[in-house]
Design a protein around this motif. Sequence first.
Motif, PDB file in Angstrom:
ATOM      1  N   THR A 257       0.830  -1.208   0.000  1.00 57.61           N
ATOM      2  CA  THR A 257       0.000   0.000   0.000  1.00 57.61           C
ATOM      3  C   THR A 257       0.860   1.253   0.000  1.00 57.61           C
ATOM      4  OG1 THR A 257      -1.739  -1.174   1.201  1.00 57.61           O
ATOM      5  CG2 THR A 257      -1.816   1.232   1.223  1.00 57.61           C
ATOM      6  N   GLU A 258       1.916   1.256   0.830  1.00 58.21           N
ATOM      7  CA  GLU A 258       2.804   2.404   0.891  1.00 58.21           C
ATOM      8  C   GLU A 258       3.580   2.583  -0.415  1.00 58.21           C
ATOM      9  OE1 GLU A 258       3.043   4.578   3.549  1.00 58.21           O
ATOM     10  OE2 GLU A 258       1.250   3.480   4.169  1.00 58.21           O
ATOM     11  N   TRP A 259       4.034   1.478  -0.988  1.00 61.71           N
ATOM     12  CA  TRP A 259       4.744   1.550  -2.260  1.00 61.71           C
ATOM     13  C   TRP A 259       3.823   2.059  -3.365  1.00 61.71           C
ATOM     14  CZ3 TRP A 259       9.776   0.717  -3.781  1.00 61.71           C
ATOM     15  CH2 TRP A 259      10.650   0.246  -2.795  1.00 61.71           C
ATOM     16  N   THR A 260       2.603   1.560  -3.403  1.00 68.62           N
ATOM     17  CA  THR A 260       1.656   1.992  -4.422  1.00 68.62           C
ATOM     18  C   THR A 260       1.365   3.481  -4.311  1.00 68.62           C
ATOM     19  OG1 THR A 260       0.612  -0.200  -4.483  1.00 68.62           O
ATOM     20  CG2 THR A 260      -0.672   1.647  -5.317  1.00 68.62           C
ATOM     21  N   LYS A 261       1.187   3.950  -3.101  1.00 66.56           N
ATOM     22  CA  LYS A 261       0.905   5.375  -2.883  1.00 66.56           C
ATOM     23  C   LYS A 261       2.057   6.233  -3.377  1.00 66.56           C
ATOM     24  CE  LYS A 261      -0.028   8.715   0.799  1.00 66.56           C
ATOM     25  NZ  LYS A 261      -0.204   8.902   2.276  1.00 66.56           N
ATOM     26  N   TRP A 262       3.289   5.840  -3.057  1.00 65.12           N
ATOM     27  CA  TRP A 262       4.445   6.644  -3.465  1.00 65.12           C
ATOM     28  C   TRP A 262       4.614   6.639  -4.982  1.00 65.12           C
ATOM     29  CZ3 TRP A 262       9.081   6.424  -6.035  1.00 65.12           C
ATOM     30  CH2 TRP A 262       9.975   7.467  -5.796  1.00 65.12           C
ATOM     31  N   ILE A 263       4.482   5.494  -5.608  1.00 70.13           N
ATOM     32  CA  ILE A 263       4.639   5.391  -7.060  1.00 70.13           C
ATOM     33  C   ILE A 263       3.546   6.165  -7.777  1.00 70.13           C
ATOM     34  CG2 ILE A 263       4.579   3.782  -9.003  1.00 70.13           C
ATOM     35  CD1 ILE A 263       5.942   1.731  -7.185  1.00 70.13           C
ATOM     36  N   ASP A 264       2.318   6.097  -7.290  1.00 69.96           N
ATOM     37  CA  ASP A 264       1.219   6.845  -7.909  1.00 69.96           C
ATOM     38  C   ASP A 264       1.479   8.345  -7.858  1.00 69.96           C
ATOM     39  OD1 ASP A 264      -0.159   4.599  -8.599  1.00 69.96           O
ATOM     40  OD2 ASP A 264      -1.532   4.643  -6.889  1.00 69.96           O
ATOM     41  N   GLU A 265       2.028   8.827  -6.740  1.00 71.06           N
ATOM     42  CA  GLU A 265       2.329  10.250  -6.619  1.00 71.06           C
ATOM     43  C   GLU A 265       3.377  10.680  -7.636  1.00 71.06           C
ATOM     44  OE1 GLU A 265       3.493  10.833  -2.611  1.00 71.06           O
ATOM     45  OE2 GLU A 265       1.442  10.777  -1.800  1.00 71.06           O
ATOM     46  N   GLN A 266       4.418   9.860  -7.804  1.00 74.82           N
ATOM     47  CA  GLN A 266       5.472  10.206  -8.764  1.00 74.82           C
ATOM     48  C   GLN A 266       4.945  10.212 -10.186  1.00 74.82           C
ATOM     49  OE1 GLN A 266       8.015  11.258  -6.933  1.00 74.82           O
ATOM     50  NE2 GLN A 266       6.643  10.471  -5.366  1.00 74.82           N
ATOM     51  N   MET A 267       4.111   9.247 -10.536  1.00 74.40           N
ATOM     52  CA  MET A 267       3.564   9.184 -11.877  1.00 74.40           C
ATOM     53  C   MET A 267       2.620  10.356 -12.143  1.00 74.40           C
ATOM     54  SD  MET A 267       2.942   5.062 -12.255  1.00 74.40           S
ATOM     55  CE  MET A 267       2.631   5.150 -14.017  1.00 74.40           C
TER      56      MET A 267
END
Length: 324
Positions: A257-267
């Motif tokens: 969940t934390e990884w997904t949140k961070w990657i979504d923000e960067q994209m």
Amino acid sequence: MSRAAQFSYITLNFHLTPKLSAFSRQFNVNGSGKFYSGFTDITHLRRKQKLLSVVCNNSAPPPSSSSDISSVAKIRSEVLSPFRSVRMFFYLAFIASGGLGGLIASTRLIAALANSSGTTEVPEILKGLAIDLGAVSIFAFLYYRESIAKNAQVARLAREENLSNLKLRVDEKKIVPISAFRGIARLVILAGPSAFISECFKLSAPFTDGLLERGVLVIPFATDGISPNFEFEENEELEEKISRRKKLWQLAPIYATEWTKWIDEQMKLASVSPESPVYLSLRLDGRVRGSGVGYPPWNAFVVQLPPVKGIWSGLLDGMDGRVL
């Protein structure tokens, strides 16, 4: 991009007929503890197909403090740009000085226009007023540009700090944050469907030795929740090669969940489609070196990055490329 929130961490499971010993390579975590990576003592290997699978379980991430991350980002910003605050102070001082001069010139202009005997002073007063207003405009623009650069830098550093706090599984007993690899490894994060990660695994095969010599380690993150399978044909002659391949791909992200949140923000910041597979490479100091859509340029990493051992170790640690 589809997300599997029910998957919270990924572990690597090697199904091997021969026995595997404990991890051998030691890393220093925060200057004190140690963890081990890299498989050793693989004996009596027979020609057979080996499967590297990804197993997902559910787990809740530990709480984090955004205020601490923000303060750390501000401190790092001051260290990276030590004279920015001084410049901004002088910009404000010049704006105040110009504004005060413009106010005085305006009162003089009003008085001169009200008195017919002072009309001869009007051109000189207008000249001084124009200089004051021009100075205020120029220094206000410089202050605004400096403020925009500062906010952008703090935001980028805050994102890097958030990234550094994401957790990785090294083996069955060791879970460490990305920050533990600062000064040790250049991490390459892959985010995309399982098929994308499997293809990246195949494309990296010819560059395995060169990548490891440059301290590169891969973090695969399957965004579709499907476990990618990495298959080998191995025998005794390929024992060392397979061991190095596993070392390159040994890390696994946890708390999806934390990884997904961070990657979504960067994209989102990069205006990249959520369905696009992406890669992101980090420097030795943990800062973002490069990113892109599609497959990572393994050959370019080998050419551009200096080795982490030998006579070039330490000397070229800062030559990882510009920071994004």
